[in-house]
Design a protein around this motif. Structure first.
Motif, PDB file in Angstrom:
ATOM      1  N   TYR A 135       0.855  -1.198   0.000  1.00  0.00           N
ATOM      2  CA  TYR A 135       0.000   0.000   0.000  1.00  0.00           C
ATOM      3  C   TYR A 135       0.884   1.239   0.000  1.00  0.00           C
ATOM      4  N   ASN A 149      -7.090  -1.582   6.242  1.00  0.00           N
ATOM      5  CA  ASN A 149      -7.789  -0.952   5.131  1.00  0.00           C
ATOM      6  C   ASN A 149      -9.171  -0.552   5.644  1.00  0.00           C
ATOM      7  N   ASP A 167      -6.930   1.798   0.810  1.00  0.00           N
ATOM      8  CA  ASP A 167      -5.897   0.778   1.026  1.00  0.00           C
ATOM      9  C   ASP A 167      -5.307   0.861   2.431  1.00  0.00           C
ATOM     10  N   ASP A 168      -5.261   2.070   2.975  1.00  0.00           N
ATOM     11  CA  ASP A 168      -4.631   2.274   4.278  1.00  0.00           C
ATOM     12  C   ASP A 168      -5.368   3.357   5.036  1.00  0.00           C
ATOM     13  N   TYR A 181      -5.615   5.766  -1.057  1.00  0.00           N
ATOM     14  CA  TYR A 181      -6.054   4.807  -2.071  1.00  0.00           C
ATOM     15  C   TYR A 181      -5.166   4.987  -3.306  1.00  0.00           C
TER      16      TYR A 181
END
Length: 195
Positions: A135, A149, A167-168, A181
């Motif tokens: 990520y 996520n 994503d994170d 993202y």
């Protein structure tokens, strides 16, 4: 006769005012009067100072903003949030953009989610998972460690919806989190601030 009585009054006053007793009384009277004026001035200044101080305290105590935020011990994301910044990263750097969501997101401990703005309210859900995939973090640096996520979906039942996947997600204290993202070309970063 009238002139004589007026003249007699003038003589009487002149003789009376020139006696030491009368002058002492006048001096005493004027001293007492001056002391009274000084005392009145002090009292007025004290009253004015006290009134000003009291007004100042009331005025500025009403300007104190207090923020009572209850943060869930289970999920730090629980609560109400708004997007305070949205930016994208390409090979030239970070650039801000309008996220198109000026309202308030509310995430509940039970996984329910809500979005409210001037147009209405949308309902849905959210979830966050601990994953071990590649990520980009909030600085745009690629990482391969364990991280969370985050995804939420809300809709109003009339075909309007918001479906976001990140994503994170990383927390900066209790009042802010940053979600990123990567779309295969650019990194998008959203900063959520507690509402």
């Amino acid at each position: 006769m009238m002139a004589l009585s007026f003249k007699m009054i003038l003589i009487f006053l002149t003789n009376t005012l020139s006696t030491p007793t009368c002058c002492s009384y006048l001096r005493f009277s004027s001293t007492v009067h001056a002391q009274k004026q000084t005392l009145n001035a002090i009292v007025m200044k004290s009253t004015l100072s006290l009134t000003s101080a009291l007004a100042f305290c009331i005025l500025f105590s009403s300007c104190i903003k207090s923020l009572d935020v209850t943060v869930s011990q289970t999920n730090p994301i629980s609560g109400s949030w708004y997007i305070s910044d949205a930016s994208t990263y390409d090979s030239y750097g970070w650039y801000s953009f309008d996220a198109g969501t000026p309202g308030v997101f509310t995430f509940y401990d039970n996984g329910n989610a809500q979005y409210s703005d001037d147009y209405g309210t949308m309902q849905g859900n959210w979830h966050m998972d601990l994953v071990s995939t590649g990520y980009y973090n909030s600085n745009g640096v690629f990482q391969t460690d364990t991280h969370n996520n985050f995804q939420f979906q809300v809709s109003d039942g009339y075909g309007n919806n918001i479906d976001l996947y990140f994503d994170d997600i990383s927390f900066a204290g209790n009042n802010q989190f940053i979600a990123t993202y990567y779309d295969g070309k650019n990194i998008q970063r959203f900063t959520f601030t507690r509402y």
